[in-house]
Enzyme design. Sequence first.
Site, PDB file in Angstrom:
ATOM      1  CG  ASN A 106      -8.838   4.246   4.488  1.00  0.00           C
ATOM      2  OD1 ASN A 106      -8.156   3.903   3.526  1.00  0.00           O
ATOM      3  ND2 ASN A 106      -9.456   3.371   5.270  1.00  0.00           N
ATOM      4  CG  ASN A 112     -11.044   2.744   1.172  1.00  0.00           C
ATOM      5  OD1 ASN A 112     -12.077   2.846   0.523  1.00  0.00           O
ATOM      6  ND2 ASN A 112     -10.812   1.727   1.992  1.00  0.00           N
ATOM      7  CG  ASP A 125      -1.736   0.627  -3.382  1.00  0.00           C
ATOM      8  OD1 ASP A 125      -1.873   1.833  -3.053  1.00  0.00           O
ATOM      9  OD2 ASP A 125      -2.479  -0.279  -2.968  1.00  0.00           O
ATOM     10  CG  HIS A 154      -2.338   0.361   0.966  1.00  0.00           C
ATOM     11  ND1 HIS A 154      -2.904   0.456  -0.288  1.00  0.00           N
ATOM     12  CD2 HIS A 154      -3.341   0.669   1.829  1.00  0.00           C
ATOM     13  CE1 HIS A 154      -4.176   0.796  -0.178  1.00  0.00           C
ATOM     14  NE2 HIS A 154      -4.458   0.938   1.087  1.00  0.00           N
TER      15      HIS A 154
END
Length: 188
Positions: A67, A113, A92, A19
């Site tokens: 997020n 997100n 990513d 991530h």
Amino acid sequence: MKLVVGLGNPGRQYAATRHNVGFWWIDRLCALDRVALRMEARFHGEIGRLARGGRECWLLKPATYMNASGRAVQALAHFYKFAPEDVLVVHDELDLPPGAAKLKKGGGVAGHNGLKDIAAVLGQDFWRLRIGIGHPGDRALVTGYVLAPPRKEEAEQIEAAIARSLEVWPLLLEGHTERAMHRLHTKV
């Protein structure tokens, strides 16, 4: 481009995870152009200013966690009055295999997100540099997959994609986005 945002999560526990590919990309660019990032509380992240050939671009690694990345992007973009099309978000991408890198403007958020939060504050019309990390094959496994380090062979492919996309960075900085896209998407 006037602002490049690398997406990731702050903290050592996330540093090597899939991530954080956006953070890796910003770190490689900073090393190439000798840019130092510093924490700036009002922009909710680490920022740096890159100047090359009469052009200037801000770099951002949000410290808000993935997020809530939109908060950091909005603060910096609003302060400097950057339009969404002046912003490149590096992230990513589950829908691309490790080793792939694709550039595009606008589009959906595909369940990411970080992109979703940025789109909520900027709209959809920003640029995205999608670095492939592959997919675990089952939607239920996605969270654990993105929050884990890539296997050694995947890490090498991801690094190759980062290196190849950094080769087109000068074109992006100069605003030649179509040329950058064509060069990045052309197989050698």
